[in-house]
Design an enzyme around this catalytic site. Structure first.
Site, short mmCIF file in Angstrom:
data_model
loop_
_atom_site.label_atom_id
_atom_site.label_comp_id
_atom_site.label_asym_id
_atom_site.label_seq_id
_atom_site.Cartn_x
_atom_site.Cartn_y
_atom_site.Cartn_z
N LEU A 53 0.82 -1.21 0.00
CA LEU A 53 0.00 0.00 0.00
C LEU A 53 0.86 1.26 0.00
O LEU A 53 1.88 1.34 0.67
CB LEU A 53 -0.93 0.00 1.22
CG LEU A 53 -1.90 -1.18 1.32
CD1 LEU A 53 -2.83 -1.00 2.53
CD2 LEU A 53 -2.72 -1.35 0.04
N HIS A 57 -3.28 4.21 -2.67
CA HIS A 57 -4.25 3.38 -1.93
C HIS A 57 -4.81 4.15 -0.73
O HIS A 57 -6.00 4.05 -0.42
CB HIS A 57 -3.57 2.11 -1.40
CG HIS A 57 -3.01 1.20 -2.44
ND1 HIS A 57 -1.67 0.96 -2.56
CD2 HIS A 57 -3.61 0.44 -3.39
CE1 HIS A 57 -1.46 0.10 -3.54
NE2 HIS A 57 -2.62 -0.24 -4.07
P1 AMP Z 1 -3.65 -2.35 -6.86
O1 AMP Z 1 -3.18 -2.67 -5.48
O2 AMP Z 1 -2.58 -1.91 -7.78
O3 AMP Z 1 -4.53 -3.44 -7.43
O4 AMP Z 1 -4.61 -1.08 -6.71
C1 AMP Z 1 -5.72 -1.10 -5.86
C2 AMP Z 1 -6.57 0.11 -6.12
O5 AMP Z 1 -5.82 1.29 -5.84
C3 AMP Z 1 -7.04 0.21 -7.58
O6 AMP Z 1 -8.40 0.65 -7.59
C4 AMP Z 1 -6.11 1.24 -8.14
O7 AMP Z 1 -6.65 1.96 -9.23
C5 AMP Z 1 -5.90 2.15 -6.95
N1 AMP Z 1 -4.66 2.92 -7.11
C6 AMP Z 1 -3.40 2.43 -7.28
N2 AMP Z 1 -2.52 3.44 -7.46
C7 AMP Z 1 -3.24 4.59 -7.42
C8 AMP Z 1 -2.90 5.98 -7.56
N3 AMP Z 1 -1.65 6.37 -7.79
N4 AMP Z 1 -3.90 6.87 -7.47
C9 AMP Z 1 -5.18 6.47 -7.26
N5 AMP Z 1 -5.56 5.19 -7.12
C10 AMP Z 1 -4.60 4.26 -7.20
#
Ligand code: AMP
Length: 306
Positions: A53, A57
């Site tokens: 995270l 996140h």
């Molecule tokens: P992940 O752990 O990469 O599967 O991401 C989990 C959630 O966090 C997903 O909905 C992503 O789009 C969101 N997320 C990841 N990085 C970012 C960021 N830099 N800005 C906004 N949301 C993010």
């Protein structure tokens, strides 16, 4: 006060805990209600993640905390959404640090199931198909990726909805993964999921680099090299505002990225963010999308151009 969230690993336990927590929250809401205003139903906020995270996140989690009575963050590296040769085995696994971050944001439960808990019979025989939209861009480079994403999101919703019962469920997704967000919204509509999807805007470092768990793979030099992605998108936005979307040419921007030291372009395109097809005269928004390799690490970024 910061307390550690409960880490729950079984589906059954998660459902019991969510049911109980929503009921307790309801008791409090009922107690606070006045004679002339009926108490609202307590709500569940759900933030699916693959862990490692970061501030991106954290933004989703904060939003979920502000808007709901009970918050669940899942940390699950879903093997179905990784292709052969991708980074499933080396994807960062940092549950302790994740729990600390979630604790600071006052999350109630972290759901961190094993692969066996989620897929007790092995690979699921029946999967969600992401359809045509799932074959463009990320889906073209990563065949089956979005089927894997939607299958696990569908499972999460089917786990949480019965536990929430009459309580509303809000699920938080980041604009960072714009195609994923569009597909989840389509799935919710197409499958009549009674879950409200909340989209959260992209979070970037001060220098413009989009937060990503995969940034951990980058050296200091590569983190610098990666800035060409957000800088090129920002330049495109300026040009689009000045010139308008008609006959907009991306070739110079593609060349700028592909010729940057240490960077190899996968795609740079403009789409209508609701269809992920080329913008039409009816499109009210235009999204610039980019994916590129910085060294061996594949990064994605996007920006609203109009
Ligand atoms: P992940 O752990 O990469 O599967 O991401 C989990 C959630 O966090 C997903 O909905 C992503 O789009 C969101 N997320 C990841 N990085 C970012 C960021 N830099 N800005 C906004 N949301 C993010």
């Amino acid at each position: 006060m910061t307390t550690s969230p409960h880490i729950v690993t079984s589906v059954d336990e998660l459902q019991k805990k969510v049911r109980k927590a929503l009921k307790q929250a309801q008791v409090q809401l009922n107690a606070q209600a006045t004679d002339d205003a009926r108490p609202r139903h307590s709500t569940l906020g759900f933030v699916p993640t693959m862990g490692a995270l970061h501030d991106g996140h954290a933004q989703l989690i904060r939003r979920a905390r502000e808007q709901n009575d009970v918050v669940v963050v899942s940390v699950f590296i879903n093997p179905l959404q990784f292709g052969p040769g991708e980074d499933f085995d080396r994807y960062p696994r940092t549950l302790e640090a994740d729990a600390a971050l979630a604790g600071e944001a006052d999350v109630d439960f972290i759901f961190a199931p094993t692969v066996e808990e989620m897929y007790p019979d092995g690979e699921p025989a029946v999967r969600v198909s992401a359809g045509e939209m799932g074959t463009f861009f990320e889906g073209a480079t990563r065949p089956g990726h979005f089927d894997g994403v939607l299958t696990v999101v569908n499972k999460f919703f089917n786990i949480l909805k019965p536990a929430a019962g009459r309580h509303l469920v809000n699920a938080y997704f980041g604009q960072k993964d714009a195609q994923q967000l569009a597909l989840v919204q389509r799935m919710v509509a197409d499958f009549n999921h009674s879950v409200t999807i909340k989209s959260v805007s992209m979070v970037r470092e001060d220098n413009g680099l989009a937060y990503s768990s995969r940034n951990q793979y980058l050296s200091d030099e590569q983190r610098e090299q990666a800035l060409v992605l957000s800088r090129t998108l920002a330049l495109l936005r300026e040009q689009m505002i000045a010139k308008g979307p008609e006959n907009f040419d991306l070739s110079a921007a593609r060349e700028r990225i592909d010729s940057a030291e240490g960077v190899r372009l996968d795609y740079l395109e403009m789409v209508d963010p609701t269809t992920f097809k080329a913008p039409t005269a009816d499109s009210t928004r235009v999204l610039g999308l980019v994916a590129a390799y910085v060294g061996e690490t594949r990064l994605i970024d996007n920006m609203e151009l109009l």
